[in-house]
Design a protein around this motif. Structure first.
Motif, PDB file in Angstrom:
ATOM      1  N   VAL A  31       0.847  -1.185   0.000  1.00  0.00           N
ATOM      2  CA  VAL A  31       0.000   0.000   0.000  1.00  0.00           C
ATOM      3  C   VAL A  31       0.881   1.233   0.000  1.00  0.00           C
ATOM      4  O   VAL A  31       1.923   1.256   0.634  1.00  0.00           O
ATOM      5  CB  VAL A  31      -0.955   0.014   1.213  1.00  0.00           C
ATOM      6  N   VAL A  33       0.725   5.828  -0.405  1.00  0.00           N
ATOM      7  CA  VAL A  33      -0.155   6.971  -0.205  1.00  0.00           C
ATOM      8  C   VAL A  33       0.472   8.222  -0.794  1.00  0.00           C
ATOM      9  O   VAL A  33       1.669   8.415  -0.690  1.00  0.00           O
ATOM     10  CB  VAL A  33      -0.455   7.177   1.294  1.00  0.00           C
ATOM     11  N   PRO A  54      -9.819   3.550  -2.761  1.00  0.00           N
ATOM     12  CA  PRO A  54      -8.659   4.112  -2.082  1.00  0.00           C
ATOM     13  C   PRO A  54      -7.965   5.148  -2.942  1.00  0.00           C
ATOM     14  O   PRO A  54      -7.889   5.009  -4.157  1.00  0.00           O
ATOM     15  CB  PRO A  54      -7.759   2.883  -1.859  1.00  0.00           C
ATOM     16  N   HIS A 149      -5.461   7.132   7.370  1.00  0.00           N
ATOM     17  CA  HIS A 149      -5.222   6.022   6.452  1.00  0.00           C
ATOM     18  C   HIS A 149      -5.778   4.759   7.102  1.00  0.00           C
ATOM     19  O   HIS A 149      -5.427   4.456   8.249  1.00  0.00           O
ATOM     20  CB  HIS A 149      -3.735   5.845   6.174  1.00  0.00           C
ATOM     21  N   THR A 183      -6.070   7.334   2.486  1.00  0.00           N
ATOM     22  CA  THR A 183      -5.929   5.948   2.036  1.00  0.00           C
ATOM     23  C   THR A 183      -7.070   5.112   2.591  1.00  0.00           C
ATOM     24  O   THR A 183      -7.324   5.125   3.799  1.00  0.00           O
ATOM     25  CB  THR A 183      -4.596   5.335   2.508  1.00  0.00           C
ATOM     26  N   CYS A 185      -8.002   1.206   2.086  1.00  0.00           N
ATOM     27  CA  CYS A 185      -7.697  -0.096   1.487  1.00  0.00           C
ATOM     28  C   CYS A 185      -8.190  -1.161   2.464  1.00  0.00           C
ATOM     29  O   CYS A 185      -7.408  -1.780   3.186  1.00  0.00           O
ATOM     30  CB  CYS A 185      -6.208  -0.218   1.219  1.00  0.00           C
TER      31      CYS A 185
END
Length: 335
Positions: A31, A33, A54, A149, A183, A185
């Motif tokens: 992941v 950002v 996202p 996030h 973010t 996810c």
């Protein structure tokens, strides 16, 4: 002082992001950002319908030559949160999240960062604690914004991930402050399917608090008193802060727990029984799950009442980095 554009990191290609040493990466995706991209929280989510996609790209951080060392990371299990604002700590992280979610809240003005591993046991109380941890470092910040996030969960059969996703979004939405969702996810956005079984794509992340970059990561070394912290979490302890950014000390306890029910019974069970009964997602757990649970149960059996044994004089266990960057036990004032 006017707000400088430098307070909020500029967008950058995540594929070109620098690779962090000391991170042991599992092969299950990553992941990333772009901190400046995002929408104000109150426009990002109002409940109902599908979750917003996202923001930001995916980036594979490279495995370092060694496992993540305590000198560079704080591994947090379900429960503890670790706020930091620089100093000797540069990376915060957590892993082994299946139905759990990892939350990172950061103030872009001063870099104050809080990472926590939420299991859904008391989300309503935990989100205000996360907010309070960051705001205590950001009261006098003249510029910057709060960015959040959320990573974790998958499409599990019991829909525990979906429930936790909605809880976290709802509780952040209730906060008075403007929070920018950067973010997302989680749950179906973090799901992969293999042989008709579902698994998380990302089990763990690390955040570099100096650059705001977020990476997929796992930790072979989770810092001081790992068994103690794991026992407290398994025994149902509430969320606590384990790192004091002002003194740059890791502070553990004092804490207590009631004896774990039927601990001898569970220690006699085979791996399958432990996996099926002590996990929220048996098929998706990492390979070391059962070994970790057995070790934690043995710790709870050995210390059914930890107060005087593990915390002499009812004082916290304190750790600070030495000149070599390793965690070292320090004496509690007055002891």
């Amino acid at each position: 002082m006017p707000c400088s554009q430098r307070a909020i990191p500029s967008p950058r290609s995540l594929r070109a992001a620098p690779r962090l040493p000391g991170l042991h990466i599992r092969a299950d995706s990553a992941v990333g950002v772009t901190p400046v991209v995002g929408v104000a929280w109150r426009r990002a989510w109002r409940g109902g319908g599908r979750l917003p996609r996202p923001v930001g790209g995916l980036h594979d951080a490279a495995a370092g030559g060694r496992a993540a060392r305590p000198s560079a990371t704080i591994g947090c299990g379900a429960g503890p949160r670790a706020p930091a604002s620089g100093g000797s700590i540069s990376i915060l992280g957590s892993d082994d999240a299946t139905t759990c979610h990892i939350v990172v809240l950061r103030h872009t003005g001063n870099g104050a960062t809080c990472l926590t591993h939420c299991d859904g046991s008391d989300t309503k109380a935990e989100v205000p604690l996360i907010m309070s941890a960051i705001k205590s470092f950001s009261e006098h910040a003249e510029c910057g914004r709060l960015e959040v996030h959320l990573v974790g969960g998958f499409s599990d059969d019991r829909q525990l991930s979906q429930k936790l996703t909605h809880q976290l979004l709802s509780e952040f939405d209730k906060q008075d402050d403007d929070i920018h969702l950067v973010t997302l996810c989680v749950t179906e956005l973090n799901d992969r399917e293999e042989n008709e079984n579902h698994f998380p794509i990302i089990y763990g992340i690390a955040v570099n608090i100096k650059t705001a970059e977020i990476y997929r990561a796992s930790f072979q070394d989770r810092g001081p008193e790992e068994q103690l912290r794991a026992a407290r979490a398994l025994a149902g302890g509430p969320m606590i802060s384990i790192y004091d950014a002002k003194t740059e000390q890791l502070r553990i306890g004092p804490c207590s727990w009631t004896p774990f029910p039927h601990v001898d019974f569970w220690l006699q069970q085979d791996d399958k029984q432990i996996l099926e009964n002590l996990s929220t997602s048996p098929l998706a757990e990492p390979p070391h799950f059962v070994e970790h649970i057995r070790s934690t149960l043995m710790f709870l059996k050995k210390f059914p009442s930890p107060e005087n044994i593990l915390f002499p004089g009812n004082k916290a266990l304190l750790y600070k980095k030495n000149k070599d960057g390793l965690w070292e036990r320090v004496s509690c004032p007055g002891s």
